[in-house]
Design a protein around this motif. Sequence first.
Motif, short mmCIF file in Angstrom:
data_model
loop_
_atom_site.label_atom_id
_atom_site.label_comp_id
_atom_site.label_asym_id
_atom_site.label_seq_id
_atom_site.Cartn_x
_atom_site.Cartn_y
_atom_site.Cartn_z
N ALA A 60 0.86 -1.18 0.00
CA ALA A 60 0.00 0.00 0.00
C ALA A 60 0.90 1.23 0.00
O ALA A 60 1.68 1.43 0.92
N ASN A 61 0.78 2.04 -1.03
CA ASN A 61 1.69 3.17 -1.19
C ASN A 61 0.94 4.46 -1.47
O ASN A 61 -0.13 4.45 -2.09
N VAL A 62 1.55 5.56 -1.05
CA VAL A 62 1.10 6.89 -1.45
C VAL A 62 2.35 7.64 -1.90
O VAL A 62 3.32 7.77 -1.15
N THR A 63 2.33 8.11 -3.14
CA THR A 63 3.44 8.90 -3.65
C THR A 63 2.93 10.25 -4.14
O THR A 63 1.77 10.38 -4.53
N GLN A 64 3.83 11.23 -4.13
CA GLN A 64 3.52 12.55 -4.67
C GLN A 64 4.61 12.95 -5.64
O GLN A 64 5.81 12.76 -5.36
N TRP A 65 4.19 13.52 -6.77
CA TRP A 65 5.10 13.87 -7.85
C TRP A 65 4.93 15.35 -8.19
O TRP A 65 3.85 15.79 -8.57
N ASP A 66 6.01 16.10 -8.00
CA ASP A 66 5.99 17.53 -8.30
C ASP A 66 6.09 17.78 -9.80
O ASP A 66 5.43 18.65 -10.34
N TYR A 67 6.93 17.02 -10.47
CA TYR A 67 6.99 17.05 -11.93
C TYR A 67 7.67 15.77 -12.41
O TYR A 67 8.31 15.04 -11.63
N PHE A 68 7.51 15.50 -13.68
CA PHE A 68 8.16 14.34 -14.29
C PHE A 68 8.54 14.75 -15.71
O PHE A 68 7.71 15.28 -16.45
N SER A 69 9.80 14.52 -16.10
CA SER A 69 10.24 14.95 -17.42
C SER A 69 11.26 13.97 -17.99
O SER A 69 11.88 13.20 -17.26
N TYR A 70 11.41 14.03 -19.30
CA TYR A 70 12.46 13.24 -19.94
C TYR A 70 12.93 13.93 -21.20
O TYR A 70 12.23 14.76 -21.80
N THR A 71 14.16 13.61 -21.58
CA THR A 71 14.73 14.03 -22.85
C THR A 71 15.21 12.78 -23.56
O THR A 71 15.95 11.98 -22.99
#
Length: 256
Positions: A199-210
């Motif tokens: 059981a997980n809770v995650t928070q993501w401020d941003y996600f990017s790739y090049t």
Amino acid sequence: MKNTKRTIISGCICTALMFTAGAAQAIQVTLNMNTHPTDEGWIVSEDTTNQGLSFVNNGILTISTPTLGFYSFRDPGNWFANVDHSAGWTVKTRMRLVASEEPQWNVDPAGIWIDDKTNHEIFGVYADEVGFTRTYQNNQVTKLMFSIDTSEFHTYEIIGQGDIIKLFIDDLLALTRPIIGNTGLPPGQLVFGNNTGSANVTQWDYFSYTAGVPEPASLALLITGLLSLVGVRKQIKTQSKKPIENNRGQTRMALT
């Protein structure tokens, strides 16, 4: 002489344009989490039996999953179309693991699954460590971990360069290792989110790739071509005029 100089300039310009065109093939994608990833075309993968949920609030994406449930986002196809194993790639995010039970079956509570059509790696996020967790060698799962408080927001940058992968945490190099094999995801997929088994809770401020970045050698040639172009222009400018003497003994400037 004029034609020779023009040929040199043309060659430099063509070289510069060639590598500039190569650089233009690189694609950069950023989810700033002001809108939900699905609004940007990202595809949800979830356990329909043990359903999780996700929502965006104040520029933060929260993903919550029950035990045995999973919930993640898959790139809609830009990664597959542009990633080049030999050229290299970068995946970067700022996130935290808010809550997690002890993982079952030795799986990753949360993370990023990366496949560049040649190699595959998982960046796993646990309650007290992060690292590369699913490189297969001789049918064995090998892990390389870095201890850190993952309940706090950190910036994680994963760089793949040929057969080497590196992890930077808050702009500092934390881990480096070879990537071995192409196992796990179908070739050319990029996924982030919560995994099954905990059981997980995650928070993501941003996600990017090049993806599709030109090789360093290409960049060096581009710079060399541009510097050569500047040098030739300066040389032509300084040598374009010289004094000559007419039949009256007067000096004037003439183009060569």
